[in-house]
Design a protein around this motif. Sequence first.
Motif, short mmCIF file in Angstrom:
data_model
loop_
_atom_site.label_atom_id
_atom_site.label_comp_id
_atom_site.label_asym_id
_atom_site.label_seq_id
_atom_site.Cartn_x
_atom_site.Cartn_y
_atom_site.Cartn_z
N ARG A 277 7.92 10.12 -2.86
CA ARG A 277 6.77 9.23 -3.15
C ARG A 277 5.87 9.83 -3.76
O ARG A 277 5.47 11.18 -3.63
CB ARG A 277 5.89 8.76 -1.82
CG ARG A 277 4.64 8.05 -1.84
CD ARG A 277 4.13 7.82 -0.63
NE ARG A 277 2.82 6.89 -0.73
CZ ARG A 277 1.67 7.46 -0.94
NH1 ARG A 277 1.33 8.75 -0.91
NH2 ARG A 277 0.61 6.69 -1.12
N GLU A 305 10.70 7.99 1.00
CA GLU A 305 11.38 6.71 0.88
C GLU A 305 12.70 6.65 1.64
O GLU A 305 12.87 5.71 2.31
CB GLU A 305 11.61 6.51 -0.72
CG GLU A 305 12.17 5.22 -0.80
CD GLU A 305 12.80 4.75 -2.10
OE1 GLU A 305 12.67 3.45 -2.50
OE2 GLU A 305 12.87 5.61 -2.91
N MET A 308 11.77 6.14 5.25
CA MET A 308 10.79 5.19 5.39
C MET A 308 11.27 4.04 6.50
O MET A 308 10.06 3.91 7.43
CB MET A 308 10.53 4.55 4.15
CG MET A 308 9.26 3.46 4.25
SD MET A 308 8.25 3.51 2.65
CE MET A 308 9.58 2.72 1.54
N TYR A 324 7.23 -1.55 7.44
CA TYR A 324 7.95 -0.96 6.24
C TYR A 324 7.30 -1.58 4.89
O TYR A 324 7.15 -0.63 3.89
CB TYR A 324 9.46 -1.46 6.21
CG TYR A 324 10.51 -1.01 5.14
CD1 TYR A 324 11.03 0.26 5.49
CD2 TYR A 324 10.50 -1.44 4.07
CE1 TYR A 324 12.06 0.82 4.55
CE2 TYR A 324 11.46 -0.93 2.95
CZ TYR A 324 11.93 0.11 3.25
OH TYR A 324 12.92 0.69 2.26
N ARG A 328 5.38 0.60 1.89
CA ARG A 328 5.90 0.30 0.42
C ARG A 328 5.03 -0.10 -0.47
O ARG A 328 4.72 0.31 -1.43
CB ARG A 328 7.39 -0.04 0.41
CG ARG A 328 7.96 -0.30 -0.96
CD ARG A 328 9.40 -1.06 -1.04
NE ARG A 328 10.48 -0.23 -0.41
CZ ARG A 328 11.18 1.12 -1.09
NH1 ARG A 328 10.54 1.36 -2.00
NH2 ARG A 328 11.92 1.40 -0.35
N SER A 566 13.59 -1.74 -2.70
CA SER A 566 13.63 -1.09 -3.95
C SER A 566 15.11 -0.72 -4.25
O SER A 566 15.43 0.23 -4.89
CB SER A 566 12.81 0.25 -3.75
OG SER A 566 12.92 0.73 -4.94
#
Length: 633
Positions: A277, A305, A308, A324, A328, A566
């Motif tokens: 991050r 990440e 996460m 989550y 994010r 992502s």
Amino acid sequence: MIISPPFLPADGLTSENPVSSDPMMDFVDQYELGHHGVYPIAFDRRWHCGAHLAPSFQNEPVRAIADGEVVAYRVSQWPIGDGKKNSDGSDSLNSNTGFVLLRHTTDTGEDRTITFYSLYMQLRDLDGIREALGPLSSNPPETGTSTILPKWLSCSTDGVQVPKNLKVYRKDMLGYAGVRHAHRHLHFEIFMTEGDFTAWFEQSGHAVQLGNKNPTTPVSKDYWGHSYFVIPGGQTFVSTPPLATGAAAAYFPSLQSGTLDTGSKLYVEAYFHKGQRYTRSWVEKDGTLTPLTPAPVRDAYADYEYKMYERATALYPQCPSDGYELLRFGRILNDHPTLPAAAQKTWVAVTFETGEQGYIDISQPVIQKLSDADFPFFMGWQKIEEGNTPFSEHGICDCDELRKIVAVVEDDETPAERMCPAHEQEARLASYIANHAEVRERFRGFVCHAPSEWDASGNEARYKRLKDPDGFFGKRKEFDPNGYDNFIKFLEEFQFLEKTPLGGGKKFWFFHPLAFIRHFRRCGWFAKNDLKKIYDEKNYISVGKAGAEYKERYRHSINLILRKYSLNTKIRSSHFFGQCAIESFYMMIVRESSMAIAKAVKTNHASIATETEGYLKSPPAAPSDIAYFLTKV
């Protein structure tokens, strides 16, 4: 939206910079010339709404940046002259008039369709291509490819051509960078019509806060790219959040504490790259924006990440899925959140002073949550139009700041330099801007409402001020009496817009083309045509099916999954769709089959039917349908 730059050099595929999330754009950005061709202003305060790009390898192909249709094009057999003479007295043929204009329509989100245009000017003449690369193909394909010019670009045209239903696909070759005034480069533009601009930027329910100095968290769930947080003055940052106790303490390495000055405002950018991050911060005080982080700062918690989901499970046990999204995006984007407001505290690390980081709960309503979909002003995005004073109705720049830039260059000229041709004056302006990074970066965010320089219908109205006593050519009348007439005559050799369906006498919304591409490359939303090309239709025809039936059934959900986790980067999405092809037989089945998959799909076997139609239906399936499972091995 899937989009790429007009050049795709191999050196742009990788980067040694650990924080670079788009090495291709980093590399192509270096192609923008610093010695002439500045977006969005020319030497004489005219609009110049394109960028000049010169690849390091001069025979690097120019490519279509996205799927689209050809609006107009012109292919030249040889270059033209700008009035200069060779040493033997012959005309110097030093400028190319070839161009391709494309229209692109794609999606950036659910019910978010965008239409924009890309223009590739100064494309090399056919003689120049043959001289540099050898003979062209004697049997070129009707449509383009990534390795060879199509038939329609392989022979000279009688002026401007306006084809119908001529498709172009991303990465298709369009030609090679040519020359103008003997300078080799591609003049490259991206713009939108006024109607298309309004339709996307002002769409009901999805209005974009372009240039808004006081942005608020949007009601729209249209989120993509990086996250941004606007933190008002007076907020407190802590070294350790109050919830960092027991097992949760491991997620919050100790930082610093402090309070943001009440007269200040903090802007934070956050993004993930290769599992880490990263954040950047700017503080605004008395109207001045000051960067606090010269380079992106990696979060103190390693592999943020990658861990996460583990973090969300530990911190949000009532609903890790909602948690989550908070981690994010900074907010919950799904339509049916279950996590109560009191359980949505989201403590993240940000830089609040130079060299100092602390934790703050960004779930607070006073902290605004944005994304690249909002075009935040503190990232440089700004609308430039007559209403906010930069440019006059004649297409001449009257913005005080930009006029000062031109004046600085003019004041520094020698008498001999003032007698130089106009394009050499432009080179000095470009050089000045190239050496002032803060000016160059600000220009990249300008979204300009302006006429096209390729529209000949309004030349006299647009450029007549250049003949005034204090105008560019007026001040040079004594030693260049035909300067204005020669300028117009040469310009008309390149102009074409009034001969296209776009027509003349209009204004458009122009973007710095490389800034536009870099920005929308973060979108990652797969439009219908994008998904259509991922799995070959023959996979569906072989079992008597149509691919669109399955791709459109799942496309929206897949896009949401790719965004949430992502997976919409080129590498991650490639793995996702590759695995999806194997596990779901190109999206045609979503459960295990009791027989060979192809046969099950072709016969619509009950074992792959939906829950309400297959083995789980009520009344239950016929015994013959489930005999396979009763067979003893």
